[in-house]
Design a protein around this motif. Structure first.
Motif, PDB file in Angstrom:
ATOM      1  N   LEU A  59     -65.893 -84.870 -70.442  1.00  0.00           N
ATOM      2  CA  LEU A  59     -64.518 -84.198 -70.213  1.00  0.00           C
ATOM      3  C   LEU A  59     -64.313 -82.290 -69.614  1.00  0.00           C
ATOM      4  CD1 LEU A  59     -61.445 -83.706 -69.680  1.00  0.00           C
ATOM      5  CD2 LEU A  59     -61.571 -83.283 -72.364  1.00  0.00           C
ATOM      6  N   THR A  60     -63.628 -82.234 -68.464  1.00  0.00           N
ATOM      7  CA  THR A  60     -64.131 -80.817 -68.484  1.00  0.00           C
ATOM      8  C   THR A  60     -62.681 -80.800 -67.459  1.00  0.00           C
ATOM      9  OG1 THR A  60     -64.697 -81.254 -65.875  1.00  0.00           O
ATOM     10  CG2 THR A  60     -65.938 -81.227 -67.269  1.00  0.00           C
ATOM     11  N   SER A  61     -62.526 -79.030 -67.989  1.00  0.00           N
ATOM     12  CA  SER A  61     -61.243 -78.396 -67.511  1.00  0.00           C
ATOM     13  C   SER A  61     -61.650 -77.058 -67.201  1.00  0.00           C
ATOM     14  CB  SER A  61     -60.016 -78.151 -68.727  1.00  0.00           C
ATOM     15  OG  SER A  61     -59.176 -77.681 -68.566  1.00  0.00           O
ATOM     16  N   ASP A  62     -59.937 -76.253 -66.016  1.00  0.00           N
ATOM     17  CA  ASP A  62     -59.846 -75.188 -65.725  1.00  0.00           C
ATOM     18  C   ASP A  62     -60.014 -74.369 -66.945  1.00  0.00           C
ATOM     19  OD1 ASP A  62     -57.582 -76.481 -65.684  1.00  0.00           O
ATOM     20  OD2 ASP A  62     -57.502 -74.946 -63.314  1.00  0.00           O
ATOM     21  N   CYS A  63     -58.960 -75.150 -67.795  1.00  0.00           N
ATOM     22  CA  CYS A  63     -58.314 -74.445 -69.018  1.00  0.00           C
ATOM     23  C   CYS A  63     -59.207 -73.608 -70.014  1.00  0.00           C
ATOM     24  CB  CYS A  63     -57.544 -75.017 -69.600  1.00  0.00           C
ATOM     25  SG  CYS A  63     -56.370 -74.172 -71.152  1.00  0.00           S
ATOM     26  N   LYS A  64     -59.894 -72.574 -69.634  1.00  0.00           N
ATOM     27  CA  LYS A  64     -61.163 -72.673 -70.744  1.00  0.00           C
ATOM     28  C   LYS A  64     -60.772 -72.265 -72.369  1.00  0.00           C
ATOM     29  CE  LYS A  64     -63.444 -71.694 -67.228  1.00  0.00           C
ATOM     30  NZ  LYS A  64     -64.162 -72.778 -67.162  1.00  0.00           N
ATOM     31  N   GLU A  65     -59.670 -72.000 -72.116  1.00  0.00           N
ATOM     32  CA  GLU A  65     -58.910 -72.062 -74.226  1.00  0.00           C
ATOM     33  C   GLU A  65     -58.762 -73.644 -74.269  1.00  0.00           C
ATOM     34  OE1 GLU A  65     -55.029 -70.516 -74.302  1.00  0.00           O
ATOM     35  OE2 GLU A  65     -55.674 -69.237 -72.772  1.00  0.00           O
ATOM     36  N   LEU A  66     -58.979 -74.792 -73.213  1.00  0.00           N
ATOM     37  CA  LEU A  66     -58.689 -75.643 -74.431  1.00  0.00           C
ATOM     38  C   LEU A  66     -59.773 -76.344 -74.647  1.00  0.00           C
ATOM     39  CD1 LEU A  66     -56.735 -78.219 -74.129  1.00  0.00           C
ATOM     40  CD2 LEU A  66     -57.666 -79.136 -72.204  1.00  0.00           C
ATOM     41  N   ALA A  67     -60.043 -77.177 -75.661  1.00  0.00           N
ATOM     42  CA  ALA A  67     -61.292 -78.090 -76.010  1.00  0.00           C
ATOM     43  C   ALA A  67     -61.651 -79.205 -75.471  1.00  0.00           C
ATOM     44  CB  ALA A  67     -61.181 -78.599 -78.057  1.00  0.00           C
ATOM     45  N   SER A  95     -61.659 -84.963 -65.456  1.00  0.00           N
ATOM     46  CA  SER A  95     -61.901 -83.778 -64.818  1.00  0.00           C
ATOM     47  C   SER A  95     -59.759 -82.947 -64.703  1.00  0.00           C
ATOM     48  CB  SER A  95     -62.243 -83.092 -63.824  1.00  0.00           C
ATOM     49  OG  SER A  95     -62.056 -81.609 -62.914  1.00  0.00           O
ATOM     50  N   LEU A  96     -59.615 -81.877 -65.715  1.00  0.00           N
ATOM     51  CA  LEU A  96     -58.460 -82.039 -66.692  1.00  0.00           C
ATOM     52  C   LEU A  96     -58.199 -80.706 -64.990  1.00  0.00           C
ATOM     53  CD1 LEU A  96     -55.272 -82.149 -67.227  1.00  0.00           C
ATOM     54  CD2 LEU A  96     -56.731 -80.939 -69.502  1.00  0.00           C
ATOM     55  N   LYS A  97     -57.295 -80.625 -64.535  1.00  0.00           N
ATOM     56  CA  LYS A  97     -56.340 -79.310 -64.027  1.00  0.00           C
ATOM     57  C   LYS A  97     -55.095 -78.807 -64.347  1.00  0.00           C
ATOM     58  CE  LYS A  97     -54.686 -77.393 -59.984  1.00  0.00           C
ATOM     59  NZ  LYS A  97     -54.913 -75.914 -59.946  1.00  0.00           N
ATOM     60  N   LYS A  98     -55.587 -77.771 -65.744  1.00  0.00           N
ATOM     61  CA  LYS A  98     -53.958 -77.688 -66.523  1.00  0.00           C
ATOM     62  C   LYS A  98     -52.933 -76.892 -65.808  1.00  0.00           C
ATOM     63  CE  LYS A  98     -52.706 -78.516 -70.863  1.00  0.00           C
ATOM     64  NZ  LYS A  98     -52.030 -79.887 -70.839  1.00  0.00           N
ATOM     65  N   ASN A  99     -51.955 -76.775 -66.163  1.00  0.00           N
ATOM     66  CA  ASN A  99     -50.650 -76.344 -65.087  1.00  0.00           C
ATOM     67  C   ASN A  99     -49.768 -76.361 -66.661  1.00  0.00           C
ATOM     68  OD1 ASN A  99     -51.664 -75.707 -62.414  1.00  0.00           O
ATOM     69  ND2 ASN A  99     -51.071 -78.156 -62.368  1.00  0.00           N
ATOM     70  N   ILE A 100     -50.053 -77.355 -67.695  1.00  0.00           N
ATOM     71  CA  ILE A 100     -48.680 -77.475 -68.243  1.00  0.00           C
ATOM     72  C   ILE A 100     -49.038 -76.639 -69.629  1.00  0.00           C
ATOM     73  CG2 ILE A 100     -47.394 -78.552 -69.673  1.00  0.00           C
ATOM     74  CD1 ILE A 100     -47.617 -81.754 -68.507  1.00  0.00           C
ATOM     75  N   PRO A 101     -48.333 -75.329 -69.989  1.00  0.00           N
ATOM     76  CA  PRO A 101     -49.446 -74.293 -70.981  1.00  0.00           C
ATOM     77  C   PRO A 101     -49.130 -75.166 -72.288  1.00  0.00           C
ATOM     78  CG  PRO A 101     -47.079 -74.422 -70.831  1.00  0.00           C
ATOM     79  CD  PRO A 101     -46.847 -74.520 -69.649  1.00  0.00           C
ATOM     80  N   ILE A 102     -50.448 -74.660 -73.043  1.00  0.00           N
ATOM     81  CA  ILE A 102     -50.643 -75.765 -74.049  1.00  0.00           C
ATOM     82  C   ILE A 102     -50.218 -74.977 -75.570  1.00  0.00           C
ATOM     83  CG2 ILE A 102     -52.681 -75.928 -76.108  1.00  0.00           C
ATOM     84  CD1 ILE A 102     -54.742 -74.951 -73.372  1.00  0.00           C
ATOM     85  N   GLY A 103     -49.966 -76.145 -76.184  1.00  0.00           N
ATOM     86  CA  GLY A 103     -48.813 -75.644 -77.422  1.00  0.00           C
ATOM     87  C   GLY A 103     -47.693 -75.092 -77.098  1.00  0.00           C
ATOM     88  N   ALA A 104     -46.509 -75.889 -76.167  1.00  0.00           N
ATOM     89  CA  ALA A 104     -45.642 -75.195 -75.538  1.00  0.00           C
ATOM     90  C   ALA A 104     -44.394 -76.204 -76.325  1.00  0.00           C
ATOM     91  CB  ALA A 104     -45.757 -75.108 -74.344  1.00  0.00           C
ATOM     92  N   GLY A 105     -44.714 -76.926 -76.941  1.00  0.00           N
ATOM     93  CA  GLY A 105     -43.163 -78.131 -77.098  1.00  0.00           C
ATOM     94  C   GLY A 105     -42.952 -78.449 -76.522  1.00  0.00           C
TER      95      GLY A 105
END
Length: 311
Positions: A59-67, A95-105
């Motif tokens: 898994l790779t992602s453009d979101c660096k905060e994500l494990a 590959s994950l392109k992240k738009n939904i904020p993390i830990g947001a409900g």
């Protein structure tokens, strides 16, 4: 598995909001008995999944905060599906392109897990039907089954007992979140339980009454634009201790043409509903500077009728 020409799939993974979140009580298994309405919105993450030949999941992602290791629900979903396939040779690069904020409900992680299940089921030619995928999804988390089919659903039990409804609405919404704030869902449920569920025994008849009430009245409440309100029991806890949610709801409530506002899930994302997407856009244009200066990211969204989709 897919042929060489079809060795890659692209998946849209939508966020959700809660249009009703009622904690009926705490169960003997330490989970909470819930009565909810969840609704998918057009804020999407995107997954690209490609076959590999080394029998592993990457898994790779453009979101660096994500494990991106086995702590990520996407990898957990892939490993679980691989286990059900009984084929240890299966592998994929995700590959994950992240738009939904993390830990947001907003169920971003759950939606991504659901997307991995749907995408890998297709890519690996497993042909598991919807019921099978829903069963597997339930092993990953309470929101993951909802995310498979998405749209508008009544959600009972821990959230895994689903009843989809064809709710048609032109509502638009403004969604906000402070990017520096996240909230622990288990922590909020624990605090709610200590304050509101102590000494309360769950009665089957009462559970059924609350479910029946929501089925009969949930859509009516959402259609009554003059008296619209959204119930989120967890908001009672979060609003007392989280300034971001408290201030965010205050900002949203004061917007012109706002029908109602609420926190989503366990927060800290909050949203305001408008009669149309145009009304939401217009309000956002007038207030986006104010919202940004208050420390919030913001999105204008609308309801969508489906969950995970292959594009």
């Amino acid at each position: 598995m897919c042929s060489t020409a079809d060795n890659k799939v692209f998946i849209k993974s939508p966020a959700k909001i809660n249009l009703h979140l009622e904690v009926i009580g705490k169960r003997k298994d330490n989970f909470h008995e819930l009565a909810m309405i969840m609704q998918s919105i057009d804020l999407y993450d995107f997954l690209e999944i490609e076959l590999n030949n080394n029998n592993e999941l990457f898994l790779t992602s453009d979101c660096k905060e994500l494990a991106v290791n086995e702590d990520n629900l996407i990898i957990k979903a892939g490993l679980l599906l691989k286990n059900y396939s009984m084929n240890p040779k299966l592998g994929a690069i995700i590959s994950l392109k992240k738009n939904i904020p993390i830990g947001a409900g907003l169920a971003g992680g759950s939606s991504n897990a659901a997307a991995a299940l749907v995408g890998l089921n297709k890519l690996w030619n497993l042909n598991f039907d919807s019921n099978k995928l829903l069963k597997i999804a339930g092993e990953l988390g309470s929101d993951v089954p909802f995310c498979i089919n998405g749209g508008f659903q009544f959600c009972f039990g821990k959230g895994e007992q689903l009843e989809k409804h064809n709710f048609t609405s032109d509502y638009g919404l403004i969604l906000i979140k402070n990017p520096n704030v996240s909230i622990s869902t288990p922590g909020i449920y624990k605090k709610y339980s200590l304050k509101f569920c102590q000494g309360n025994s769950l009665d089957v008849n009462y559970i059924n009454e609350r479910r029946k009430f929501l089925r009969l009245n949930g859509i009516h409440f959402l259609n009554d634009i003059k008296k619209m309100s959204i119930r989120n029991d967890l908001q009672k806890i979060v609003i007392e201790e989280n300034k971001s949610v408290r201030n965010g709801l205050k900002i949203l409530t004061q917007l012109d043409d706002c029908l109602c506002s609420s926190m989503s899930g366990s927060g800290p994302s909050c949203f305001a509903l408008f009669q149309s997407i145009d009304a939401a856009f217009n309000s956002h244009e007038k207030n986006k500077k104010k919202i940004k200066e208050a420390g919030y990211e913001s999105w204008v969204c609308q309801f969508v009728k489906e969950g995970i989709s292959i594009v």
